[in-house]
Design an enzyme around this catalytic site. Sequence first.
Site, short mmCIF file in Angstrom:
data_model
loop_
_atom_site.label_atom_id
_atom_site.label_comp_id
_atom_site.label_asym_id
_atom_site.label_seq_id
_atom_site.Cartn_x
_atom_site.Cartn_y
_atom_site.Cartn_z
N HIS A 362 52.54 64.01 60.55
CA HIS A 362 52.82 64.14 61.97
C HIS A 362 53.99 63.30 62.42
CE1 HIS A 362 49.13 66.41 62.09
NE2 HIS A 362 49.79 67.03 63.03
N GLU A 603 45.33 78.96 60.03
CA GLU A 603 45.85 77.88 59.19
C GLU A 603 44.90 77.47 58.08
OE1 GLU A 603 46.78 74.42 61.59
OE2 GLU A 603 45.04 74.68 62.86
N ASP A 627 49.40 73.53 57.70
CA ASP A 627 48.07 73.43 57.10
C ASP A 627 47.80 74.59 56.15
OD1 ASP A 627 46.75 71.05 57.90
OD2 ASP A 627 46.82 71.80 59.95
N CYS A 674 54.06 79.01 64.05
CA CYS A 674 54.43 77.76 64.71
C CYS A 674 54.46 76.57 63.75
CB CYS A 674 53.51 77.46 65.89
SG CYS A 674 51.83 77.09 65.39
#
Length: 754
Positions: A362, A603, A627, A674
């Site tokens: 992240h 995902e 993911d 995305c």
Amino acid sequence: MLETLRRIVQEVTNARDLDQALSIIVERVKQAMGVDVCSVYLHDHERDENVLMATDGLRADAIGRVRLKAGEGLVGLVAEREEPVSLADAPSHPHYAYFPLTGEEHFSVFLGVPIVHHREVLGVLVVQRRNGIPFGEDSVTFLVTVAAQLAGAIAHAEASGGIDGLHRRGGIAEPLRGQPGAPGVALGSALVCYRGADLEALPERQVDDVAAEEARFLRAVTAVRKEIEGMLARMQTVLPAEDRALFDAYLMMLDGDSLVGDTVARIRRGSWAQGALRDTLVEHVRAFDAMEDDYLRERVEDVRDLGRRIMDKLSNEEPAAPREFPPDTVLVGEEITASMLAEVPRERLRGVVSVRGSSTSHVAILARAMNIAAVMGVSDLPVGRMEGRQVIVDGYSGRIYVDPPAPVRAEFRHLALEEQELSDELAALREQPSITPDHVGVPLYVNSGLLADITPSRQSGAEGIGLYRTEFPFMIRDRFPGEDEQCQIYRQVLTAFAPAPVVMRTLDVGGDKALPYFPIEEDNPFLGWRGIRISLDHPEIFLVQLRAMLRASSGLGNMDLLLPMVNSVAEVDDALRLLRRAHHELIDSGATIDLPRVGVMVEVPSAVYQVRELARRVDFLSVGTNDLIQYLLAVDRNNARVADLYDGLHPAVIRALLQIVDGGHAEQVPVSVCGELAGDPAAAILLLGMGVDSLSMSTANLPRIKWVIRSFSQQRARALLQEALTLEYAHAVRKLLNAALEDAGLGGLVRAGR
Ligand code: PEP
Ligand code: MG
């Protein structure tokens, strides 16, 4: 043997530099195996030679002077074959090379094993005996184990040695390698970030409510006591009683009056807990330092450690003390977190370098969103020695240069300038629509999560926000934000983009995204409690968020809602039920709010196989490739050791993506992507060929992708996709697409792809 090995590894890991590390290895291994000689040869990349770097048993003046060409001698043979060579009579072997310098003629029994780190042979570890029988299997396996264990430590010491030796040698700096985290090139001064409180930087503070402060401190002490009791229990079976005594001593210190009692006394005089603890620690450390008794002096470390632990617990409740940031800060640390990044004023932040993590961590995503160069997973970085050093961060290749010599600096300045020019050129596309030459519109959106991104996102020419990660506001606070607080944040984002759409994702914590105030301890966090699973298990948290979102969207009508980590249709049914409930509650209280469009993130692999059932329940699908790739390929997205295996162009990933797009379309439901793959120019061609309806990515990548969309017709993209589907290797797919990008005159974009 295990104990010996553990001790050697420990000593080598703590070595000051490469020379010391190697001396420890040869001495200890010689002793442990009862041999006459132990030596280490390391590979000199520049000259492609194996150099004797340390020996215990051969003549010391041979060190650095015995150099074998690649493949030369028995050492060369071991390195070339990448496997052990054991001989009873080494001099009679055709590969034997004799160096009088070593005095080696006395030793005929030879065992050499390669030292391999990340598939690369760093050197060879050799033991020798005067004569007798060859080394048995036990010796071979022991030496192989030693070499495997030491490879990382040697690579680390080599890297640190390289850094420290730079000024002395004045040579060209060897870069340290990691993974590209966020594109861009930056030059700045390293600022080392670490978890835990910085004692020196702690300000003095007075408190009014002394009793509450005392209780807060005692809570921290209890939490630490629990931690240590847990350690003690775990250690019961693996540590002998005397080694466990350390933990007993800790517990005694926590129960004794001095550390805790003295701190409480200070709090009662009005100090805040951290200040009181700091003063107590300083006093104790001084008292211990002055003691004659060695054993007691050793305890200083324990006091410090214990202090740090309590301080950590206290700091988790308090925002960290403000730090001074150089104007060209490069954040460096074992594990840079999103909140560390959030602490630095944006205008002072140039780059990020993290020992752990990879391009899909992240913090890397955040860096991309903020347009900051980042390199992740630099496992050989000597963090402790980095403070204040000049660092070049090359976010394209995933390399960093520490204290680079002038020519390297000049080259990188040039690169940074070029980069700026490319950005300027791309910026010219800002006002142009994202339409293919055969008139297929593929709207481009940005991924976001910070209010700070709103302006750059709008300026990037994005048609809206394709993924708003609501967890960032949760992560940078010290408690769950309340309904009004959340509503305000969401409203700001929605208003900034209205009437353009904003896809708000419900809370997606767990996995690698921890909330400091909501700790989740799990062996396999990515397979554990995360995303929608937490939201459904905690309707009181989920409903607050849903109400805040719905209220924020009132009168704007531009909010779409996205559910993360969906694994089954039941989760969608449950989430939709809670959404309707939140909506009813608001309507009942007199509000007029429309239900938003709802989407599911695809995902996890189960969602790929049930994509049509999922699509039937919602208004759109959004593929979270970060993911999805990790789960499909069973490659942890944050593990630098396997980062090379994490490849979005893996044929299995391409087929899964196609299945999702076809499944969604079969149900007349639009599909967007995305994950970060949407921002990879090569992958974007395939996604265009699949007929993906929209793409969402970090701001930094958007102009490049617009360039791709405007350059490739969907027809051409389809043909490339068909060809890609026949390929068996990810690198072959990459090659095909890179060639297409170059043909289209977009060679400059090739570098940006992974
Ligand atoms: C993804 O998994 O691709 C995604 C967009 O979500 P996140 O990176 O926040 O897990
Ligand atoms: Mg995800």
